[in-house]
Design a protein around this motif. Structure first.
Motif: not given
Lengths: 795, 265
Positions: A1-9, A13-14, A512-517
């Motif tokens: 699986m080539n998941a899009v990286f959505e972690g720190i850094g 999108r929010r 944008g906490h719902e995204t960052t956290f």
């Protein structure tokens, strides 16, 4: 699986934006409770007056009116006043003057907008109609708008028992050492300056709904707050005398706060208390004019700054005296703003060895003043960074060289300033160098010459700043006068199938906490971003929390999440050890997988959580079922974001209009979780900073009437007023929190105003201008140009 | 707002009758000033008569005259290809009023009838020597404006259209109030064969006015230089937190110069 990286850094999108931009947010005014009544607050149109009488008979008799309350009912129920959350002591050790701040005016009104009565009716329209029938007889008293007038001998006294309208007269630093340094200085440079008063103007005006359940005796308050637990504490304990378990505070979607929604306001207590008296929900929604007259304002400092220098341009000592306008009453954190949030930053990015600052806080007949995006740090930054350019001009030194020479060097951290704070990390040379390059500082003279050929005055200015956020160690702030702790709380709940809900005591009102956290949780627990939900804003859901202000959510709230996740991982290791028949010491956790070191045995976090909630095969003698942990995190220190902002302007010399051509920000905000959100936060802050520097001004006339009480006269920055704002980062990590993060919410508003004014002064350098107070309006610029008329070369 | 009765007649006669019949009645055109005023309870009409169904929209352009129905919106004026071609200064003016939301609702007739001293259109009407047509008569621009928020309109009299002679050259320049974006100084310069007319809005305590000193100089020589030595007196000009009277006086000169340059370009 080539998941899009959505972690720190990752610039994810929010996830909250779909809701917001499609009109599906759930703001307080969107909430309607069954059988609710509507409240209108009758406010004073007098800045300072004795209340002779209030006749409510006609209002009470009006159609649809449910109740009219004044101070009479408030006092009969022995309610408290609006409390202040921070106590400052004066130089002589006496505590600050802390006059009663009644939730409905009693005896006197002290500013235009001071609430006098609440009219509650079946509809808002009926309440408004009835409010006009209130007959209030006043005896006007002399009113005071400016701090200079407030301390003038013989000035009208705003509060009984508060001599000279002075709340406190505080100081910090060693006066003797500073005086000695001035005595031996090669030269000194002095600057008087004003930090202009602002109205925060969040897009969503304040609103509040009180509700009472007669069966359970529970109260609920829906409110536009940045910190529902703080409101529960302040309103419950100090105003309404309600225990925590009887009072729920919900802060749903909130449309911007910028500090103005930190504070406990009278209207919150009024609707909650009224709901209990009337046994039905009571709703109040502020209109924009009311917001101008009742939301806490920002800034409003008058300062004198003086630097002692040696012959080489090294700073020897800094002396600052500030008079801070508190407004008519003390708002929740008002006393902390000019003192521990401002004077403690007077070292700035410089190794000034000795600093002494005095702050006199005074009452005036104006709306209370409190923290507004930056809260004290914009004031100290503006003072220092204007002073830098004035010093450079007067000692004939390049303004960049002067700064570089006096910077705290990168190898001097941790650095103890002479004004209490200890900076943990930073690299001011690097952020400056990077910003100069990004802004093409060296190419400026050519651009100035080109502009001159077009008949326009071009200027460039910079500001190098540091600020303190992530407020803060509870023990330290307690010593400094805070009446609350300043930790943060996170509860991380891993559900049986491996999705995660995190409950945070911080609050998102645009950040944008719902995204960052969610990114933070996804990154650390190795679960998918889409499988993480962030919950905030409800005291019945969240264990506890101190809320969002001072750019603290990630540095303090995020650190609490890391602590909670550490507990989850530790427990998960025990479960994994049991399931894989290995020793706990041999279990490793990475990327969402528990593995036995040196083997190919592996269990995903979803498998572990399933085992925790379906504990058929489980170390039940050792640990409890479930996978949920709570952590309270109390930081060891403030965090210290810093950086360099560079602004380039052109002035139309015929009209005085300033156009911001370029703006470059290079900030060190520590580790970045979502670069896109950080860029947006910094751009938003810079927009407000440009607003303060060029456009915004809360103007009171000499009678203490707010002249700029609507958008017809108060100039908010619009898109067309702003240039492209280029944002870059140079990172040094915070050394004392687990993420190395510093905070980015306020840096834009802190670093930018002096960069703008320095650019304006630079553009006008041929006119002999030393300083321009904010806002640098066209009229002000034209007056300077007109008074120093040079030949208009273009004509 | 206060409660009021609302009527939406479909003939001009009915609208006029309704306005006449009811004391404290008010006409509603685009509502971009009036509705905020109502919301702030600064006006308490008994009846609001909505003019939307009176068929007062429309733009007619001939080589010598531009005629605009009273209920034509700023947006329609700004985007009219005929006006852009024949009287571009007017289209440009309309494009600078408010924002798109305002321009799509606000109307020329409503703005002129209100005669806000900071509104743009009064300067166009006065500089172009336009004519107002009402339900009962025509009124020349000179006679129409009678001080801020005051016009020659009688009670219940409705503007039906406005016509502007087409000048040889014209331009409008506006220095916006920084906060409200209304004209702090707006200057409409129009050059006709018979001479130049210059009307200033936003600056004076008594509303739009003609700048006769500039008109004489520019009629003699239509160039920016022609007015460079003429000092506009500050007395009688508005003074507020955004602009002192001397600053406004200065801006009148600057914006007029720029209007002349634009008209010539």
């Amino acid at each position: 699986m080539n998941a899009v990286f959505e972690g720190i850094g990752a610039s994810v999108r929010r996830k909250e934006d779909l809701r917001f931009i499609s009109g599906r947010g759930n703001y307080t005014d969107d909430i309607n409770r069954p059988n609710q009544a509507h409240a209108i607050i009758k406010r004073s149109d007098r800045p300072h007056a004795r209340i002779i009488s209030i006749d409510t008979a006609a209002a009470r008799a009006a159609a649809g009116v449910v109740a009219v309350f004044t101070h009479v009912e408030i006092e009969a129920d022995a309610l408290g006043g609006v409390p202040c959350g921070w106590q400052i002591h004066s130089k002589d050790g006496t505590p600050m003057a802390e006059p009663m701040h009644p939730i409905l005016a009693s005896g006197k009104v002290r500013h235009v907008g001071d609430p006098i009565a609440v009219v509650i009716a079946e509809t808002r329209q009926q309440a408004r109609d009835a409010a006009e029938l209130l007959e209030i007889e006043f005896e006007d008293l002399p009113a005071i708008a400016s701090v200079r007038d407030a301390i003038r001998p013989g000035a009208s006294q705003i509060h009984d028992g508060v001599a000279d309208n002075t709340c406190f007269d505080w100081h910090i630093g060693d006066k003797a050492i500073v005086d000695a340094a001035f005595a031996r200085a090669h030269r000194t440079v002095k600057l008087d300056l004003t930090n202009n008063r602002l109205v925060p103007n969040a897009m969503e005006p304040r609103a509040a709904i009180g509700e009472f359940d007669a069966m359970s005796q529970d109260y609920t308050l829906y409110t536009t707050s940045q910190n529902p637990h703080v409101i529960r504490l302040l309103m419950g304990a100090f105003v309404l005398h309600l225990p925590e378990h009887r009072l729920r505070v919900v802060a749903p979607d909130v449309g911007g706060g910028f500090g103005s929604k930190i504070y406990h306001y009278a209207e919150e207590a009024i609707v909650t208390w009224s709901a209990g008296k009337l046994k039905r929900p009571v709703k109040w929604t502020c209109d924009r004019t009311e917001a101008f007259l009742s939301d806490a304002h920002g800034r409003d400092h008058d300062s004198t700054a003086e630097m002692a220098l040696d012959a080489q341009g090294n700073f020897l000592a800094l002396r600052v005296a500030t008079i801070a306008n508190m407004g008519a009453y003390l708002s929740t954190f008002a006393p902390a703003v000019p003192t521990y949030l401002s004077a403690t930053l007077l070292a700035g990015v410089y190794k000034t060895p000795a600093i002494y600052a005095e702050v006199r806080a005074v009452f005036t007949n104006t709306v209370p003043v409190d923290a507004y995006r930056g809260a004290g740090r914009p004031e100290s930054t503006f003072l220092l960074e204007r002073l830098m350019d004035v010093i450079a001009a007067e000692i004939g030194m390049d303004r960049i060289a002067l700064r570089r020479q006096n910077f705290i060097p990168a190898d001097a951290f941790p650095y103890q300033t002479p004004v209490a704070l200890q900076y943990d990390s930073g690299d001011y040379q690097t952020t400056l160098t990077s910003a100069l390059k990004a802004a093409d500082w060296d190419g400026f003279p050519a651009r100035r010459a080109k502009a001159a050929a077009r008949g326009r005055l071009r200027g460039i200015g910079c500001s190098t700043y540091v600020e303190a956020c992530g407020i803060a160690p509870s023990k330290l702030v307690g010593q400094l006068g805070a009446r609350a702790g300043l930790f943060e709380v996170a509860q991380v709940r891993v559900h049986p199938t491996g999705s995660v809900t995190v409950f945070t005591g911080t609050h998102s009102h645009g950040q944008g906490h719902e995204t960052t956290f969610a990114q933070l949780i996804a990154d650390q627990l190795g679960v998918a971003f889409k499988d993480v939900d962030v919950v905030h804003g409800d005291t019945n859901k969240i264990p506890f929390g101190m809320g969002t202000y001072g750019s603290r959510s990630l540095a303090v709230g995020g650190a609490a999440m890391v602590k909670a996740m550490d507990k989850i991982i530790a427990k998960g290791k025990k479960i994994a050890a049991h399931l894989m028949e290995a020793s706990v010491e041999d279990i490793e956790f990475a990327a969402g997988k528990f593995s036995v070191a040196g083997t190919d045995k592996v269990k995903t976090i979803a498998e572990i959580s399933l085992a925790a909630y379906v504990p058929h095969n489980y170390p039940i003698d050792e640990i409890e079922p479930g996978l949920e942990e709570t952590a309270f995190y109390d930081p060891q220190n403030f965090t210290f974001p810093g950086g360099c902002h560079i602004c380039e302007v052109e002035i139309d010399r015929e009209t005085g209009h300033v156009e911001v051509i370029n703006f470059t920000a290079v900030d060190d905000v520590g580790r970045v979780i979502n670069p896109m959100i950080v860029e947006g936060q910094i751009q938003g802050g810079v927009a407000q900073g440009i607003g303060q520097a060029l456009l915004e001004h809360a103007v009171y006339d000499s009678e203490a009437q707010l002249v700029s009480a609507s958008f017809m006269d108060y100039q908010m920055p619009r898109a067309g007023d702003l240039p492209n704002i280029s944002v870059g980062t140079e990172t040094t990590l915070c050394t004392h929190n687990p993420l190395g993060v510093k905070g980015c919410g306020e840096v834009g508003a802190i670093g930018s105003p002096p960069a703008v004014i320095n650019a304006v002064v630079d553009a006008l350098r041929d006119y002999g201008v030393r300083h321009i107070d904010m806002p640098a309006s066209p009229q002000k610029i034209w007056a300077i140009i007109n008074a120093n008329a040079l030949p208009l070369a273009a004509e | 707002m206060y409660d009021f009765a609302y009527e939406k007649p479909s003939s001009l006669a009915d609208a006029v009758a309704s306005l006449k019949a009811n004391l404290d009645s008010k006409a509603l055109a685009g509502g971009q000033t009036f509705i905020p005023v109502l919301k702030q309870r600064l006006n308490k009409p008994s009846v609001v008569v909505d003019l939307a169904k009176l068929n007062l929209k429309g733009i007619t352009v001939t080589p010598t005259t531009v005629t605009i129905g009273a209920m034509t919106t700023h947006g329609e004026i700004a985007l009219s290809a005929d006006i852009q071609k024949t009287l571009p200064a007017l289209a440009h003016m309309a494009s600078m009023i408010g924002d798109w939301q305002v321009r799509h609702r606000g109307t020329m007739g409503g703005s002129l009838a209100n005669n806000d001293p900071s509104a743009c259109y009064p300067s166009a009407l006065l500089a172009l020597d336009g004519t107002i047509t009402t339900d009962r008569r025509t009124i020349k621009a000179e006679d129409f404006f009678q001080g801020m928020f005051t016009t020659a309109l009688e009670d219940g009299e409705l503007i039906t259209s406005v016509s502007f002679p087409v000048p040889e050259k014209a331009a409008y320049t506006k220095f916006r109030n920084p906060a409200s974006r209304y004209a702090m100084v707006g200057v409409f310069v129009a050059k006709f064969a018979a001479g130049v007319r210059v009307a200033i809005t936003g600056a004076s305590q008594s509303g739009v006015f003609r700048h006769t000193a500039f008109e004489h100089a520019l009629s003699a020589h239509f160039a920016a230089d022609a007015i460079k030595d003429i000092v506009t007196p500050a007395n009688g000009l508005n003074s507020d937190i955004h602009a002192s009277a001397p600053y406004r006086a200065h801006l009148i000169g600057v914006m007029t110069k720029r209007a002349v340059i634009e008209a010539l370009s």
